[in-house]
Enzyme design. Sequence first.
Site, PDB file in Angstrom:
ATOM      1  N   VAL A 188       4.895   3.718  -6.872  1.00  0.00           N
ATOM      2  CA  VAL A 188       6.202   4.165  -7.360  1.00  0.00           C
ATOM      3  C   VAL A 188       6.299   5.653  -7.068  1.00  0.00           C
ATOM      4  CG1 VAL A 188       7.736   4.367  -9.352  1.00  0.00           C
ATOM      5  CG2 VAL A 188       6.172   2.415  -9.190  1.00  0.00           C
ATOM      6  N   ALA A 224      10.610  12.059  -6.652  1.00  0.00           N
ATOM      7  CA  ALA A 224      11.059  13.204  -5.863  1.00  0.00           C
ATOM      8  C   ALA A 224      10.142  14.410  -6.021  1.00  0.00           C
ATOM      9  CB  ALA A 224      12.489  13.582  -6.240  1.00  0.00           C
ATOM     10  N   SER A 225       9.427  14.528  -7.124  1.00  0.00           N
ATOM     11  CA  SER A 225       8.515  15.657  -7.314  1.00  0.00           C
ATOM     12  C   SER A 225       7.137  15.387  -6.713  1.00  0.00           C
ATOM     13  CB  SER A 225       8.367  15.988  -8.802  1.00  0.00           C
ATOM     14  OG  SER A 225       7.618  14.991  -9.456  1.00  0.00           O
ATOM     15  N   GLU A 233      -2.764   0.913  -6.948  1.00  0.00           N
ATOM     16  CA  GLU A 233      -4.058   0.609  -7.552  1.00  0.00           C
ATOM     17  C   GLU A 233      -4.090   1.061  -9.011  1.00  0.00           C
ATOM     18  OE1 GLU A 233      -3.330   2.092  -4.659  1.00  0.00           O
ATOM     19  OE2 GLU A 233      -5.085   2.113  -3.336  1.00  0.00           O
ATOM     20  N   CYS A 272      -7.397   7.213  -6.639  1.00  0.00           N
ATOM     21  CA  CYS A 272      -7.549   5.792  -6.979  1.00  0.00           C
ATOM     22  C   CYS A 272      -9.009   5.360  -6.916  1.00  0.00           C
ATOM     23  CB  CYS A 272      -6.688   4.932  -6.063  1.00  0.00           C
ATOM     24  SG  CYS A 272      -4.930   5.079  -6.449  1.00  0.00           S
TER      25      CYS A 272
END
Length: 132
Positions: free
Chosen positions: A43, A46-47, A55, A89
Amino acid sequence: MEYKELIKEALKYRENAYVPYSDFKVGAAVLMDDGKIYGGCNVENASYGATNCAERTAIFRAVAEGNKNLKAIAIVGDMATHTSPCGICRQVISEFANRDTDIILIKNENDYKVKKLEDILPGAFTKEDLAK
């Protein structure tokens, strides 16, 4: 070990990815030691720094449900190659994995590689390093 269902789940979650900036979809599915499967997708934000990888999404869902013992994780990204997890991850996987945890890098439903934590994160810094 047979991972067809786990692989299908990772592929399914890949399609839910929110990637308006990179257009790089990733899906993951984790199999916990109680047999439950949790999925996740990346997901973006914009930052950029607020982006969450597939994961971690899958692992955090499992932990939120009370499952903390990772038996296997399946990861699919760019389906032209076997996409590996990023460094963050890998560290999160190491928190909930053990030496026997399988890390499945998927190219497609029939083409995947199975690795162990030591293969993807040699010399990992783990909770054992923090022993009191």
